[in-house]
Design a protein around this motif. Structure first.
Motif, PDB file in Angstrom:
ATOM      1  N   THR A   9       0.732  -1.249  -0.112  1.00 17.18           N
ATOM      2  CA  THR A   9      -0.065  -0.126  -0.007  1.00 17.18           C
ATOM      3  C   THR A   9       0.818   1.025  -0.046  1.00 17.18           C
ATOM      4  O   THR A   9       1.835   1.414   0.863  1.00 17.18           O
ATOM      5  CB  THR A   9      -0.801   0.178   1.230  1.00 17.18           C
ATOM      6  OG1 THR A   9      -1.811  -1.170   1.325  1.00 17.18           O
ATOM      7  CG2 THR A   9      -1.729   1.458   1.113  1.00 17.18           C
ATOM      8  N   HIS A  10       0.721   2.129  -0.925  1.00 20.06           N
ATOM      9  CA  HIS A  10       1.177   3.479  -0.887  1.00 20.06           C
ATOM     10  C   HIS A  10       0.489   4.494  -0.360  1.00 20.06           C
ATOM     11  O   HIS A  10      -0.631   4.541  -0.401  1.00 20.06           O
ATOM     12  CB  HIS A  10       1.567   3.836  -2.414  1.00 20.06           C
ATOM     13  CG  HIS A  10       2.719   2.764  -3.058  1.00 20.06           C
ATOM     14  ND1 HIS A  10       3.885   2.861  -3.145  1.00 20.06           N
ATOM     15  CD2 HIS A  10       2.073   1.703  -3.777  1.00 20.06           C
ATOM     16  CE1 HIS A  10       4.459   1.812  -3.916  1.00 20.06           C
ATOM     17  NE2 HIS A  10       3.408   0.902  -4.296  1.00 20.06           N
ATOM     18  N   HIS A  11       1.291   5.277   0.420  1.00 20.55           N
ATOM     19  CA  HIS A  11       0.691   6.420   1.056  1.00 20.55           C
ATOM     20  C   HIS A  11       0.823   7.796   0.439  1.00 20.55           C
ATOM     21  O   HIS A  11       2.212   8.266   0.426  1.00 20.55           O
ATOM     22  CB  HIS A  11       0.745   6.433   2.520  1.00 20.55           C
ATOM     23  CG  HIS A  11       0.546   5.068   3.168  1.00 20.55           C
ATOM     24  ND1 HIS A  11       1.472   3.890   3.063  1.00 20.55           N
ATOM     25  CD2 HIS A  11      -0.332   4.767   3.857  1.00 20.55           C
ATOM     26  CE1 HIS A  11       0.868   2.966   3.757  1.00 20.55           C
ATOM     27  NE2 HIS A  11      -0.342   3.478   4.325  1.00 20.55           N
ATOM     28  N   ARG A  12       0.092   8.480  -0.178  1.00 20.22           N
ATOM     29  CA  ARG A  12       0.428   9.593  -1.268  1.00 20.22           C
ATOM     30  C   ARG A  12      -0.453  10.852  -0.934  1.00 20.22           C
ATOM     31  O   ARG A  12      -1.346  10.783  -0.190  1.00 20.22           O
ATOM     32  CB  ARG A  12       0.334   9.132  -2.656  1.00 20.22           C
ATOM     33  CG  ARG A  12       1.038   7.913  -3.073  1.00 20.22           C
ATOM     34  CD  ARG A  12       1.070   7.586  -4.694  1.00 20.22           C
ATOM     35  NE  ARG A  12       2.189   6.754  -4.969  1.00 20.22           N
ATOM     36  CZ  ARG A  12       1.913   5.698  -5.388  1.00 20.22           C
ATOM     37  NH1 ARG A  12       0.823   5.177  -5.523  1.00 20.22           N
ATOM     38  NH2 ARG A  12       3.343   5.117  -5.958  1.00 20.22           N
ATOM     39  N   GLU A  25      -3.381   3.977  -1.904  1.00 20.58           N
ATOM     40  CA  GLU A  25      -3.434   3.252  -3.199  1.00 20.58           C
ATOM     41  C   GLU A  25      -2.416   1.805  -3.282  1.00 20.58           C
ATOM     42  O   GLU A  25      -1.380   1.937  -2.933  1.00 20.58           O
ATOM     43  CB  GLU A  25      -2.714   4.181  -4.023  1.00 20.58           C
ATOM     44  CG  GLU A  25      -2.915   3.857  -5.508  1.00 20.58           C
ATOM     45  CD  GLU A  25      -2.528   4.918  -6.561  1.00 20.58           C
ATOM     46  OE1 GLU A  25      -3.028   4.871  -7.724  1.00 20.58           O
ATOM     47  OE2 GLU A  25      -1.838   5.783  -6.374  1.00 20.58           O
ATOM     48  N   ALA A  26      -3.269   1.000  -4.072  1.00 18.48           N
ATOM     49  CA  ALA A  26      -2.609  -0.187  -3.989  1.00 18.48           C
ATOM     50  C   ALA A  26      -3.151  -1.109  -5.227  1.00 18.48           C
ATOM     51  O   ALA A  26      -4.258  -0.754  -5.606  1.00 18.48           O
ATOM     52  CB  ALA A  26      -2.859  -1.063  -2.716  1.00 18.48           C
ATOM     53  N   HIS A  59      -7.117  -2.160  -8.489  1.00 18.31           N
ATOM     54  CA  HIS A  59      -6.394  -0.756  -8.198  1.00 18.31           C
ATOM     55  C   HIS A  59      -7.214  -0.194  -7.237  1.00 18.31           C
ATOM     56  O   HIS A  59      -8.372   0.242  -7.615  1.00 18.31           O
ATOM     57  CB  HIS A  59      -6.174   0.081  -9.402  1.00 18.31           C
ATOM     58  CG  HIS A  59      -5.630   1.139  -9.342  1.00 18.31           C
ATOM     59  ND1 HIS A  59      -5.374   1.879 -10.652  1.00 18.31           N
ATOM     60  CD2 HIS A  59      -4.792   1.748  -8.473  1.00 18.31           C
ATOM     61  CE1 HIS A  59      -4.591   3.206 -10.138  1.00 18.31           C
ATOM     62  NE2 HIS A  59      -4.194   3.020  -8.710  1.00 18.31           N
ATOM     63  N   VAL A  60      -6.741  -0.078  -6.031  1.00 18.33           N
ATOM     64  CA  VAL A  60      -7.585   0.274  -4.698  1.00 18.33           C
ATOM     65  C   VAL A  60      -6.912   1.801  -4.604  1.00 18.33           C
ATOM     66  O   VAL A  60      -5.863   1.948  -4.390  1.00 18.33           O
ATOM     67  CB  VAL A  60      -7.574  -0.453  -3.638  1.00 18.33           C
ATOM     68  CG1 VAL A  60      -8.571   0.075  -2.489  1.00 18.33           C
ATOM     69  CG2 VAL A  60      -7.805  -1.897  -4.136  1.00 18.33           C
TER      70      VAL A  60
END
Length: 294
Positions: A9-12, A25-26, A59-60
């Protein structure tokens, strides 16, 4: 022995209309998109476990609204904390990310935000997952009486009478009330949410939103018309013991969505916290059947 690689999971943060909007986003960039829209008083934090469960094939994207989570918290005297504004900002974020079609998971505040998006771009909605997210007047029961009094006159007295809704005991109540086995609920939830609610001036942001929630009710007929006209594939997974959005607001969805996949669970408001083992497979199976790639 082979092991499945865990999803990352990316934190943007993106700047949308001059406002920092945080999002998680993942999943594969070219996969069908699922947008997760959180409720009160939490943030995309509520989806921290669901995101990796879906990111194998989807794509979440899970944003925080301004005043919640890690998004900006502009002064409420200079920024409109309204559901229409939130919908516009999430629409702007999705536009920046190049998202043109998506399924939506809507919960609590996420329902009016998401349904406003659906009215703006009905052709973009590939499916709906509804969890304790209201679109019918039948769902506004006794819990809402003091809030309705505030809608009626916007008075300072009625505004201050709602201060209990941001108190620690209420935040904990939202996670534990109606839950049969409270040991399944991590205390980190209400500790995390309360720390953000206790930020200076956040109370006024929440009180502004309680007032503006009344602007959603006149749109209920339009939300319902969207259901009838567009017939999006819809999965409903609802905590039936919820006093905030009780199951009285779940059943009317059947009127407008005859193919609705309807599930009530013996839990409360934040159903994902103690029923993930039952709900996550339902969501994944639903998405696989309705929007998944062969």
């Amino acid at each position: 022995m082979s092991a499945t690689r865990p999803a990352v999971t990316h934190h943007r943060t993106a700047i949308v209309a001059g406002i920092d909007i945080f999002y998680r986003e993942a999943g594969p960039a070219d996969a069908p998109v699922v947008v997760l829209l959180h409720g009160f008083p939490t943030s995309s934090h509520m989806f921290r476990n669901l995101i990796p469960a879906l990111a194998d094939r989807y794509h979440v994207i899970a944003p925080d609204y301004p005043g919640f989570g890690q998004s900006a918290m502009p002064d409420h005297r200079e920024f409109a904390y309204t559901f229409a504004h939130y919908a516009d900002l999430i629409d702007g974020l999705l536009g920046q990310l190049g998202v043109r079609r998506y399924a939506m998971y809507v919960m609590d505040y996420g329902a009016p935000v998401g349904y406003r998006l659906a009215l703006k771009h009905p052709e973009r909605i590939s499916a709906l997952i509804v969890q304790n997210g209201n679109a019918y007047e039948e769902g506004l029961k006794e819990f809402w009486d003091p809030i309705k009094a505030y809608w009626a006159d916007g008075s300072a007295a009625h505004r201050e009478a709602l201060a209990f809704l941001v108190a620690p005991e209420t935040t904990r109540f939202q996670y534990t009330d109606g839950v049969r086995d409270v040991s399944r609920i991590s205390p980190d939830n209400w500790v995390h949410d309360q720390a953000l609610l206790d930020r200076p001036e956040n109370k006024d942001i929440q009180l502004d939103l309680f007032l503006d929630y009344g602007s959603n009710v006149p749109l209920y007929p339009q939300f319902q018309a969207f259901f009838r006209d567009r017939k999006p594939p819809t999965l409903l997974v609802w905590g039936q013991n919820d006093k905030i959005f009780p199951a009285d607001g779940a059943h009317p969805y059947k009127r407008d969505l005859p193919d609705l996949e309807f599930h009530l669970f013996d839990t409360g408001h934040f159903a994902l916290e103690d029923k993930a083992d039952e709900i996550f497979p339902l969501i994944h199976d639903f998405l696989d059947r309705k929007i998944g790639r062969p």
